[in-house]
Design an enzyme around this catalytic site. Structure first.
Site, PDB file in Angstrom:
ATOM      1  N   LYS A   1       0.864  -1.168   0.000  1.00 45.49           N
ATOM      2  CA  LYS A   1       0.000   0.000   0.000  1.00 45.49           C
ATOM      3  C   LYS A   1       0.909   1.228   0.000  1.00 45.49           C
ATOM      4  O   LYS A   1       2.029   1.191   0.525  1.00 45.49           O
ATOM      5  CB  LYS A   1      -0.926   0.029   1.209  1.00 45.49           C
ATOM      6  CG  LYS A   1      -0.206   0.293   2.518  1.00 45.49           C
ATOM      7  CD  LYS A   1      -0.814   1.382   3.347  1.00 45.49           C
ATOM      8  CE  LYS A   1      -0.886   2.674   2.610  1.00 45.49           C
ATOM      9  NZ  LYS A   1      -0.930   3.865   3.492  1.00 45.49           N
TER      10      LYS A   1
ATOM     11  N   THR B   1       9.891   3.173   3.526  1.00 42.31           N
ATOM     12  CA  THR B   1       8.652   3.533   2.822  1.00 42.31           C
ATOM     13  C   THR B   1       7.505   2.538   2.957  1.00 42.31           C
ATOM     14  O   THR B   1       7.716   1.359   3.086  1.00 42.31           O
ATOM     15  CB  THR B   1       8.878   3.736   1.307  1.00 42.31           C
ATOM     16  OG1 THR B   1       9.206   2.518   0.703  1.00 42.31           O
ATOM     17  CG2 THR B   1       9.921   4.775   1.054  1.00 42.31           C
TER      18      THR B   1
END
Lengths: 401, 401
Positions: free
Chosen positions: A177, A188
């Site tokens: 996601k 990240t």
């Protein structure tokens, strides 16, 4: 090595997943927001976590649990990040793992936790408790899980790569996601990877770090990062190969397959950036080394002005030069070649005439390739991002309200 | 020490300025876009330039001319940056200085050049040649000049500070342009300062660097920087004081006045950020040292997510924590206090309950103060920025088209 059609995190042997709606997400109470990934047999497991100094409770907990390099399941929620929640947040994260372990009949220590969503709100443990039993695990439950981890994402992000190497065959699958708060140099986003290959823990950690460096760490949506970023991989060994180490024959092909899966997911994230309609792919060649190549590529793809120019299909190439100039990389203006698509707009630092209409057409495509040749060495790197749209601002000015 | 009402760059003794419309700006042909600042007597002069590796021709030329620390005039244009224009660009910048020198009856070597506008286009020297004679210098021409350097700025930025210190009185005046492409750690924007104080060249350089560090280098609009950024100061000595050195009694008060003028202009720039309607003022206290205090303050004020949240008056304070967490400063979550306006929303890392309505009111003000107390030391710093609006994107997606 090939992509499996409709491949997902449960494509490798022995992985099951499922999700439910626990009502953690605020806006749409029908949305999936709680899910589990489970392996039939114990896994070797590794992760890359956010470099943000403010770490969410699930990050702290999962990092601790991964010291031994082993896991059986992961429980994930969206709608609440469980970040900036102090000791209570840690307890809540542990409770979430306990609940998952109970349902699966395994030890809590073998359950990893990941969360994504609003920062600073306590996890609604009660709702999780009330609904976790509704999760039905299945061999193609990866698709459900991919939807359960979405926040402002508009599409689920899934992939699986199948590898045949000599007598060995194995699969690497994954879901991710992304959208806002994605920034290079950090682990990240949220990404769960699974493989049925047998992999030595040392090599798994190394391979994941390398794959993240050339994929998720090369994606930039808005320059911000989250306390929750996590890329997790579980390897259950059901493919029956000898555990892959750095010295194994299979090491190269495993790394390649993992890179490919991660880059595929990273590009999905870039394409689905908040409010984005175009993916920007920046390749920097001729850099003195890989670090500088990456730095330059990320600087260009992260530049708000470049992103806004692409949004307006505005051939304002000077902003690309300005961005590489401030990247920290020692560029020499008179050596730089710049291409937008296949059109050379700067050669050895000198602007070339170009068809404004032709360039606008390239900048209006769904994928906008920008290539910089620094002519200072031989290293190259690619980074991915997206256009900056009015919609990005709208989405992000109303997130908690 | 006090601000002079309607003060500008020509408020100090002996400075004259004027501007005209040379037709360099594309959109509005009636707009002022060419101007001159001139001193009756030779000046000691210093500047801080962009750290961008891609340097515009006027930056290269002016830097070269300032080696001797002397100047009599500056010629400035907006509408064309004369950046990424190679050797021709350098010739064009020199020609622009020649034309100004001719009109003023001085040597070209005594003329500095500054440009701002679109990158990668050649300077329309012919238009400059045809219109530079129309410039009429006057003692209050600073106001015209302030308008002539505007690009996407919506208001001219001007100030002047008068100092009485013992028997000495002197004035520091300045003008600036900003809006997009403003980033900390670089000389940022275009700013012309003038003073009638007599200042030793070594101290003038030092004082300007210090003033820029606490003002323009603490402003962030969009995280990008330009090849043209320049902060210039000319000191003509007409106040008749002994030249100020680092050891002079007047050194402190001069520095203070220069800081004040620069901070005033920097705040004007932040307030007038592209598409901005609110100024954000981030103060970080309790940092181990000034470098870390500045780093943290700039990280928060530069965060697109924080800026977007302020735009929507969304009390999403978790984004502030996330931004300081990724700043590179060694913060400890459990020590941080966070205030929005005078409302403490995080105390020792723990979220406090707050009135959502009250916080939305603060976030809707024209100035939004955010204060972080790191409780790691005694250093403090303030940074300024603005909300990120849909209009920012609109402006920047259509800049050259």
């Amino acid at each position: 090595m090939e992509f499996i059609p409709s491949g997902t995190v449960t494509s490798p042997e022995g992985f099951h997943a499922g999700a439910t709606c626990a009502g953690i997400k605020k806006r749409d109470d029908k949305a999936l927001d709680l899910g589990v990934l489970f392996s039939e047999v114990p896994c070797v497991a590794a992760a890359v976590f956010t470099n943000n100094r403010i770490k969410a409770a699930p990050v702290i907990l999962s990092r601790r649990r991964l010291v031994g390099g082993r896991a059986l399941a992961a429980v994930v929620n969206s709608g609440c990040a469980n970040a900036c929640t102090g000791r209570r947040g840690l307890k809540d994260a542990a409770k979430m793992a306990d609940l998952a372990a109970e349902g699966l009949g395994i030890l809590p220590e073998d359950v990893l936790v990941a969360s994504t969503g609003v920062i600073g709100k306590r996890l609604p443990v009660r709702r999780i408790q009330d609904s976790i039993d509704q999760i039905i695990l299945s061999r193609d439950g990866g698709h459900e899980l991919a939807r359960a981890i979405m926040t402002t994402d508009t599409i689920p992000k899934e992939t699986a790569v199948a590898v045949e190497a000599g007598e060995s065959t194995f699969v690497i699958g994954g879901i991710a996601k992304g959208s806002g708060m994605i920034h290079p140099d950090l682990a990240t986003l949220l990404c769960l990877l699974a493989t049925d290959a047998a992999v030595d823990i040392g090599f798994l950690r190394l391979a994941l770090r390398r794959a993240a460096d050339s994929s998720f760490n090369m994606v930039s949506i808005d320059g911000d990062t989250s306390p929750n970023d996590m890329v997790l991989i579980m390897a259950n060994g059901l493919a029956g190969n000898e555990p892959i180490t750095e010295q194994s024959e299979l090491a190269g092909v495993f790394q390649q397959a993992l890179d490919r899966a991660c880059i595929f997911l990273a590009k999905c994230v870039a394409r689905d950036g908040e409010g984005a309609s175009r993916m920007i792919e920046v390749t920097v060649g001729g850099a003195p080394d890989i670090t500088q190549a990456r730095l330059a590529a990320r600087a260009v793809v992260s530049s708000p002005l470049v992103k806004a120019a692409v949004h307006g299909s505005d051939p304002n190439w000077g902003r690309i030069m300005a961005a590489v100039g401030r990247s920290g990389v020692k560029v020499v203006e008179s050596k730089i070649d710049l291409y937008i698509g296949d059109v050379c707009v700067v050669s050895a630092g000198r602007p070339l005439p170009f068809s404004r209409r032709g360039l606008k057409r390239i900048l209006s495509g769904s994928e906008v390739p920008i290539t910089l040749q620094l002519n200072m060495g031989t290293a190259a790197a690619t980074a991915w991002g997206c256009n900056l749209s009015e919609e990005y601002v709208t989405i992000n000015s109303e997130y908690t309200t």
